[in-house]
Design a protein around this motif. Structure first.
Motif, PDB file in Angstrom:
ATOM      1  N   GLY A 173     -90.506  74.209  74.927  1.00  0.00           N
ATOM      2  CA  GLY A 173     -91.273  73.446  75.905  1.00  0.00           C
ATOM      3  C   GLY A 173     -92.438  74.202  76.505  1.00  0.00           C
ATOM      4  N   VAL A 186     -87.083  72.459  81.923  1.00  0.00           N
ATOM      5  CA  VAL A 186     -86.103  72.095  80.900  1.00  0.00           C
ATOM      6  C   VAL A 186     -84.715  71.975  81.504  1.00  0.00           C
ATOM      7  CG1 VAL A 186     -87.405  73.238  79.066  1.00  0.00           C
ATOM      8  CG2 VAL A 186     -85.597  74.472  80.211  1.00  0.00           C
ATOM      9  N   ILE A 241     -86.873  68.013  78.190  1.00  0.00           N
ATOM     10  CA  ILE A 241     -88.064  68.694  78.673  1.00  0.00           C
ATOM     11  C   ILE A 241     -88.910  67.677  79.430  1.00  0.00           C
ATOM     12  CG2 ILE A 241     -90.124  69.990  78.002  1.00  0.00           C
ATOM     13  CD1 ILE A 241     -88.577  70.803  75.460  1.00  0.00           C
ATOM     14  N   MET A 278     -92.455  67.110  80.717  1.00  0.00           N
ATOM     15  CA  MET A 278     -93.811  67.614  80.541  1.00  0.00           C
ATOM     16  C   MET A 278     -94.698  67.060  81.656  1.00  0.00           C
ATOM     17  SD  MET A 278     -93.473  69.493  77.858  1.00  0.00           S
ATOM     18  CE  MET A 278     -94.977  69.785  76.961  1.00  0.00           C
ATOM     19  N   ARG A 294     -98.989  73.618  76.648  1.00  0.00           N
ATOM     20  CA  ARG A 294     -97.963  74.309  75.855  1.00  0.00           C
ATOM     21  C   ARG A 294     -98.715  75.097  74.794  1.00  0.00           C
ATOM     22  NH1 ARG A 294     -95.021  71.264  71.471  1.00  0.00           N
ATOM     23  NH2 ARG A 294     -96.927  71.902  70.456  1.00  0.00           N
ATOM     24  N   ARG A 304     -91.125  62.640  79.317  1.00  0.00           N
ATOM     25  CA  ARG A 304     -89.910  63.397  79.008  1.00  0.00           C
ATOM     26  C   ARG A 304     -89.629  63.264  77.519  1.00  0.00           C
ATOM     27  NH1 ARG A 304     -85.874  60.329  82.504  1.00  0.00           N
ATOM     28  NH2 ARG A 304     -87.281  58.719  81.795  1.00  0.00           N
ATOM     29  N   TYR A 327     -85.413  67.553  72.908  1.00  0.00           N
ATOM     30  CA  TYR A 327     -85.409  68.338  71.681  1.00  0.00           C
ATOM     31  C   TYR A 327     -83.956  68.530  71.266  1.00  0.00           C
ATOM     32  CZ  TYR A 327     -90.292  69.977  71.911  1.00  0.00           C
ATOM     33  OH  TYR A 327     -91.657  70.069  71.917  1.00  0.00           O
TER      34      TYR A 327
END
Length: 148
Positions: free
Chosen positions: A45, A50, A64, A66, A72, A134, A137
């Motif tokens: 991320g 996270v 994550i 964002m 990033r 969001r 992962y």
């Protein structure tokens, strides 16, 4: 959403991949060439907030968040095969990153519910988050054998 809901989403993402034929996905993927001196990402991320939802010997699912304006940094390799499940609509810009397919700035819009695949050792591009979103992962540590 609750932790239980996110856990269900993680399991659901794995089930979708399994149903579509995990072996087929693994065979069909094309490994992007990566320079030997490219380092692995240190933090999934890239510094965004996270929350690890599931972490066992087979997979790790991380939510994550964002935030708008987050950069990033790219130019690093992924440590594991990754399935990304977009929880919200995502709008971000790819910034030029050596060693990736992005040599000029371009924008991406990804709809909520979209699932993408990224190979282990592929190089991460640099992105700037244009709207907060969001993404979960799901990192595959070791494929679980299919029982017969």
């Amino acid at each position: 959403m609750s932790k239980k809901t996110y856990s269900v989403l993680a399991v659901g993402a794995i089930a979708i991949v399994a149903a579509s034929g995990f072996a087929g996905v693994m065979k069909a993927r094309a490994a992007a060439p990566v320079a030997a001196d490219v380092k692995y990402e240190e933090q999934i991320g890239g510094g965004a907030p996270v929350k690890v939802l599931v972490d066992n010997d087979v997979l790790r699912a991380t939510l994550i968040t964002m935030p708008k304006g987050q950069i990033r940094q790219g130019g690093v390799k992924r440590k594991l095969d990754q399935i990304l499940v977009y929880i919200d609509d995502a709008k971000y810009s790819h910034l030029p990153t050596p060693g990736t397919q992005f040599d000029k700035e371009s924008q991406s819009v990804v709809e909520a519910g979209k699932i993408t695949w990224h190979d282990k050792d592929s190089t991460v591009g640099t992105i700037r988050v244009d709207e907060p979103y969001r993404v979960m992962y799901v990192e595959i540590k070791r494929p679980k054998p299919v029982s017969k």
